[in-house]
Design a protein around this motif. Sequence first.
Motif, PDB file in Angstrom:
ATOM      1  N   THR A   1      46.751  33.975  37.346  1.00 50.20           N
ATOM      2  CA  THR A   1      46.513  34.112  35.908  1.00 50.20           C
ATOM      3  C   THR A   1      45.450  33.114  35.483  1.00 50.20           C
ATOM      4  O   THR A   1      45.371  32.006  36.025  1.00 50.20           O
ATOM      5  CB  THR A   1      47.793  33.865  35.082  1.00 50.20           C
ATOM      6  N   VAL A   2      44.633  33.525  34.507  1.00 49.09           N
ATOM      7  CA  VAL A   2      43.561  32.677  33.990  1.00 49.09           C
ATOM      8  C   VAL A   2      43.958  32.166  32.614  1.00 49.09           C
ATOM      9  O   VAL A   2      44.358  32.957  31.743  1.00 49.09           O
ATOM     10  CB  VAL A   2      42.228  33.455  33.902  1.00 49.09           C
TER      11      VAL A   2
ATOM     12  N   VAL B   1      44.256  25.168  39.162  1.00 47.33           N
ATOM     13  CA  VAL B   1      42.912  24.777  39.564  1.00 47.33           C
ATOM     14  C   VAL B   1      42.032  24.752  38.320  1.00 47.33           C
ATOM     15  O   VAL B   1      41.925  25.764  37.614  1.00 47.33           O
ATOM     16  CB  VAL B   1      42.330  25.774  40.588  1.00 47.33           C
ATOM     17  N   PRO B   2      41.389  23.622  38.008  1.00 54.15           N
ATOM     18  CA  PRO B   2      40.509  23.564  36.825  1.00 54.15           C
ATOM     19  C   PRO B   2      39.441  24.653  36.882  1.00 54.15           C
ATOM     20  O   PRO B   2      38.845  24.913  37.933  1.00 54.15           O
ATOM     21  CB  PRO B   2      39.881  22.173  36.919  1.00 54.15           C
ATOM     22  N   SER B   3      39.205  25.297  35.742  1.00 57.66           N
ATOM     23  CA  SER B   3      38.252  26.404  35.679  1.00 57.66           C
ATOM     24  C   SER B   3      37.833  26.636  34.243  1.00 57.66           C
ATOM     25  O   SER B   3      38.604  26.379  33.320  1.00 57.66           O
ATOM     26  CB  SER B   3      38.891  27.686  36.237  1.00 57.66           C
ATOM     27  N   ASP B   4      36.600  27.150  34.065  1.00 59.28           N
ATOM     28  CA  ASP B   4      36.162  27.505  32.716  1.00 59.28           C
ATOM     29  C   ASP B   4      36.572  28.923  32.341  1.00 59.28           C
ATOM     30  O   ASP B   4      36.285  29.397  31.245  1.00 59.28           O
ATOM     31  CB  ASP B   4      34.635  27.344  32.576  1.00 59.28           C
ATOM     32  N   GLY B   5      37.233  29.618  33.248  1.00 58.52           N
ATOM     33  CA  GLY B   5      37.705  30.970  32.967  1.00 58.52           C
ATOM     34  C   GLY B   5      36.660  32.049  33.175  1.00 58.52           C
ATOM     35  O   GLY B   5      36.943  33.228  32.979  1.00 58.52           O
ATOM     36  N   GLY B   6      35.461  31.657  33.595  1.00 57.57           N
ATOM     37  CA  GLY B   6      34.393  32.627  33.791  1.00 57.57           C
ATOM     38  C   GLY B   6      34.524  33.384  35.105  1.00 57.57           C
ATOM     39  O   GLY B   6      35.268  32.993  36.015  1.00 57.57           O
ATOM     40  N   VAL B   7      33.757  34.467  35.222  1.00 55.30           N
ATOM     41  CA  VAL B   7      33.817  35.313  36.416  1.00 55.30           C
ATOM     42  C   VAL B   7      33.360  34.535  37.648  1.00 55.30           C
ATOM     43  O   VAL B   7      33.956  34.634  38.729  1.00 55.30           O
ATOM     44  CB  VAL B   7      32.947  36.572  36.218  1.00 55.30           C
ATOM     45  N   ARG B   8      32.305  33.731  37.488  1.00 54.29           N
ATOM     46  CA  ARG B   8      31.789  32.975  38.624  1.00 54.29           C
ATOM     47  C   ARG B   8      32.845  32.002  39.159  1.00 54.29           C
ATOM     48  O   ARG B   8      33.033  31.874  40.374  1.00 54.29           O
ATOM     49  CB  ARG B   8      30.525  32.222  38.223  1.00 54.29           C
ATOM     50  N   SER B   9      33.521  31.307  38.242  1.00 52.23           N
ATOM     51  CA  SER B   9      34.557  30.362  38.646  1.00 52.23           C
ATOM     52  C   SER B   9      35.709  31.067  39.349  1.00 52.23           C
ATOM     53  O   SER B   9      36.219  30.588  40.377  1.00 52.23           O
ATOM     54  CB  SER B   9      35.071  29.607  37.410  1.00 52.23           C
ATOM     55  N   LEU B  10      36.107  32.206  38.821  1.00 54.01           N
ATOM     56  CA  LEU B  10      37.197  32.970  39.430  1.00 54.01           C
ATOM     57  C   LEU B  10      36.805  33.455  40.818  1.00 54.01           C
ATOM     58  O   LEU B  10      37.593  33.369  41.777  1.00 54.01           O
ATOM     59  CB  LEU B  10      37.548  34.156  38.531  1.00 54.01           C
ATOM     60  N   ARG B  11      35.577  33.940  40.941  1.00 57.72           N
ATOM     61  CA  ARG B  11      35.113  34.419  42.244  1.00 57.72           C
ATOM     62  C   ARG B  11      35.085  33.284  43.269  1.00 57.72           C
ATOM     63  O   ARG B  11      35.445  33.475  44.434  1.00 57.72           O
ATOM     64  CB  ARG B  11      33.719  35.035  42.105  1.00 57.72           C
ATOM     65  N   GLU B  12      34.684  32.105  42.835  1.00 58.64           N
ATOM     66  CA  GLU B  12      34.630  30.963  43.742  1.00 58.64           C
ATOM     67  C   GLU B  12      36.024  30.605  44.258  1.00 58.64           C
ATOM     68  O   GLU B  12      36.213  30.328  45.460  1.00 58.64           O
ATOM     69  CB  GLU B  12      34.021  29.753  43.036  1.00 58.64           C
TER      70      GLU B  12
END
Length: 320
Positions: A292-293, A265-276
């Motif tokens: 894994t990030v 899943v595309p992500s910037d690796g930030g906490v907000r993205s992970l939580r979403e």
Amino acid sequence: MPTPSNAIEVTGLRKAYGDKTVLDGIDLHVPAGTIFSLLGPNGAGKTTAVNIMSTLLRPDAGRIRIAGHDPATHADDVRAAIGLTGQFSAVDNFLTGGENMALMADLNHLDRREGRRRVADLLERFDLTEAAGKHATTYSGGMRRRLDLAMTLVGNPRVVFLDEPTTGLDPRSRRTMWDSIRTLVADGVTIFLTTQYLEEADQLADRVALLDHGRIIAEGTPAELKRLIPGGHIRLRFAGLAELESASRVFGASTRDDDALTLQVPSDGGVRSLREVLDRLDGAAVEIAELTVHTPDLDDVFLTLTGRPDTAILEGANNR
């Protein structure tokens, strides 16, 4: 932003040699007791910036404060506050390690008793006590760099400039040097580091600036800089195909691998993205077996920003 807690303040720094502009109005602000790393391609102006801040060169324009002093008007005060370890070792091969250290104590005008104490402490700290009586020409590359740094610290500087301090060292010697640098910062010393090794900046630096064609094109923490570059993702692994199928319906813009039972899943690796991502899985009642990030590293940042400048990316970096 300049503040009294900054050990280094540079505003509008410019330097040119004839019609070649080496530094084109750079700004740098380094809080005391931190590690700041300046990265850039060969010829970007890193060493020129260090030489100006350490009083070895005069700038064409700009305002500079090092440990609260202006190198243009109070160069001696700056020199008393700093240490410099350059790309090439300052060790004298005709002297022993101990004699090199004693010479630095004399140059720093330490009295005999204080000089001996300071030299002994540093030789022990850098694991050079047993080799102190041997001529420097017999030292390994790692030992020479440790001795070079120890010599820099004889004057007890508050700010230390390290210009590519681990170039040519093997991985073990490099990591030993990293430990020494971390110890210095724990003691309150400010480190200004230039390096060819992006892993080194990633491991050590509180903040990183990227210098290219005489300008700072990006600055931030290593994590902030990595998030500027596309390609980050969260890799989800599932226990079975049913869970993978359900997750695929939740995340339309994803890369699916049925054999590995994974979804990227595309992500910037930030906490907000992970939580979403986790909230969406929870809302769909989908269980995951492993998460894994993956984020771009500083190599990706370096190659992207210096090789293919993107206006939007650079504006995002400089607005942080």
